[in-house]
Design an enzyme around this catalytic site. Structure first.
Site, PDB file in Angstrom:
ATOM      1  N   CYS A  21       0.837  -1.201   0.000  1.00 33.52           N
ATOM      2  CA  CYS A  21       0.000   0.000   0.000  1.00 33.52           C
ATOM      3  C   CYS A  21       0.873   1.253   0.000  1.00 33.52           C
ATOM      4  O   CYS A  21       1.356   1.675   1.052  1.00 33.52           O
ATOM      5  CB  CYS A  21      -0.938  -0.007   1.199  1.00 33.52           C
ATOM      6  SG  CYS A  21      -1.979   1.455   1.278  1.00 33.52           S
TER       7      CYS A  21
ATOM      8  N   CYS B 130      -0.456   4.116   2.085  1.00 30.40           N
ATOM      9  CA  CYS B 130      -0.261   3.973   3.532  1.00 30.40           C
ATOM     10  C   CYS B 130       1.193   4.229   3.923  1.00 30.40           C
ATOM     11  O   CYS B 130       1.469   4.891   4.920  1.00 30.40           O
ATOM     12  CB  CYS B 130      -0.580   2.560   4.019  1.00 30.40           C
ATOM     13  SG  CYS B 130      -1.988   1.778   3.278  1.00 30.40           S
ATOM     14  N   ASP B 131       2.113   3.669   3.169  1.00 33.91           N
ATOM     15  CA  ASP B 131       3.501   3.606   3.640  1.00 33.91           C
ATOM     16  C   ASP B 131       4.489   4.456   2.860  1.00 33.91           C
ATOM     17  O   ASP B 131       5.652   4.573   3.256  1.00 33.91           O
ATOM     18  CB  ASP B 131       3.981   2.139   3.610  1.00 33.91           C
ATOM     19  CG  ASP B 131       3.151   1.260   4.534  1.00 33.91           C
ATOM     20  OD1 ASP B 131       2.684   1.788   5.560  1.00 33.91           O
ATOM     21  OD2 ASP B 131       2.969   0.078   4.233  1.00 33.91           O
TER      22      ASP B 131
END
Ligand code: NDP
Length: 313
Positions: A134, A137-138
């Site tokens: 992701c 997300c990261d």
């Protein structure tokens, strides 16, 4: 046999949010958590894009808070998995992994989706230590670093473009000699100076001491001119698609060809009255926790209305 007005199958942001709303509506929902309580977010580290957490929060901690909030209003959480459903009967009958049956007047499906991985042992070894599925997300943790994205579809291109705004350099590892992504996405990728596309390339493994420091790649796998080489990277992102966790619903409700649950318009209604779907299992597009939470709310409101209208009939 356990009986409930609302059975919630799955326990990510969608399931817990549905639980919060349904319990506050006095429907005493049952939430079957499944084999990964908290869902995909329990696999990530810090979450910085969920509104309300300005300092960020660890994925598992956030899911604990969701869970506590659902319990606070009376949701009953069961640490078991639903293994089969019968939506041809009403009330619906679902069976858990101990073979016990639950009779439900309405069902909210929030079983999520799972990112596909290549199946390399190194993906497990470095998960959370440089391996991610992701970028949204990261990606932020890779500012000014070098990363690789695997995949040649729209998701891979989108993630590579997103990462190219943060990272120093992005490799896009594509197993074929072309991108499957739409023309517009391909053009955007090519316009980025810091994205290098490695066509005809597969990943053999990852290396690094305490986290990912590089990848071992193979060009022209299985051909005469097969060639192994290494790249130095700090992050390795998978973008080879997601699989909705909907196998047990095959033949019970309408799914699209990828297995995502079909919902009617902007509602959470499936084709079976009284069965609703929320979160990633019905969302091939956005796949964000905040979106899942929003649809969980909608599913609980839809279920509440369904039960009310049924009682009025
Ligand atoms: P896709 O299935 O479209 O693409 C998956 C990519 O991963 C393909 O390039 C595929 O390669 C590659 N791949 C699959 N398995 C492996 C493997 N084992 N090793 C190496 N590579 C592999 O998935 P997406 O998630 O990209 O897209 C899903 C859907 O969502 C699509 O319909 C897409 O259009 C849509 N989407 C739209 C967006 C937008 O419009 N902005 C953004 C994101 C998604 P190969 O081509 O060789 O099969």
């Amino acid at each position: 046999m356990e009986k409930t007005k609302v059975l919630i199958i799955g326990s990510g942001p969608a399931g817990y949010t549905a639980g919060i709303y349904a319990s506050r509506a006095n429907l005493s929902p049952l939430i079957y958590e499944g084999d990964q309580p908290g869902g995909q977010l329990t696999q990530t580290t810090e979450i910085e894009n969920f509104p309300g957490y300005p300092e960020g929060i660890q994925g598992p901690d956030m899911m604990n808070e969701f869970r506590n909030q659902a319990e606070r209003f009376g949701a009953k959480i069961v640490s078991r998995t639903i293994e089969s459903v019968d939506f041809y009967k009403y009330p619906f009958v679902c069976k858990d992994d101990r073979g016990e049956e639950i009779e439900a007047e309405s069902v909210i499906i929030s079983t999520g989706a799972s990112a596909k991985y290549l199946g390399l042992a190194d993906e497990d070894k470095y998960r959370g230590l440089g391996v991610s599925a992701c970028a949204t997300c990261d990606g932020f943790f890779y500012r000014k670093k070098v990363v690789a994205v695997v995949g040649g579809g729209d998701t891979a291109c989108e993630e590579a473009i997103y990462l190219s705004t943060l990272a120093k350099k992005v490799y896009l590892i594509v197993r074929k000699d072309y991108l499957r992504a739409s023309d517009v996405m391909q053009r955007r990728v090519r316009e980025r100076d810091n994205i290098e596309i490695l066509f005809n390339t597969n990943t053999r493994g990852l290396f690094g001491e305490d986290g990912v420091e590089g990848a071992v790649l193979v060009r022209n796998l299985g051909k005469e001119n097969e060639e192994e080489f290494k790249i130095d990277i700090d992050g390795f992102f998978l973008a080879i698609g997601h699989k909705p966790n909907t196998d047990i619903f095959k033949g019970q409700i309408d799914l699209d060809e990828e297995g995502y649950i079909k919902v009617k318009g902007a509602t959470t209604h499936t084709n079976i009255p009284g069965v609703f779907a929320a979160g990633d299992c019905a969302d091939p597009r956005y796949r964000q926790a905040v979106c899942a939470a929003g649809t969980g709310c909608r599913a609980a409101l839809d279920a509440e209305r369904f039960l009310m209208e049924r009682d009025e009939m």
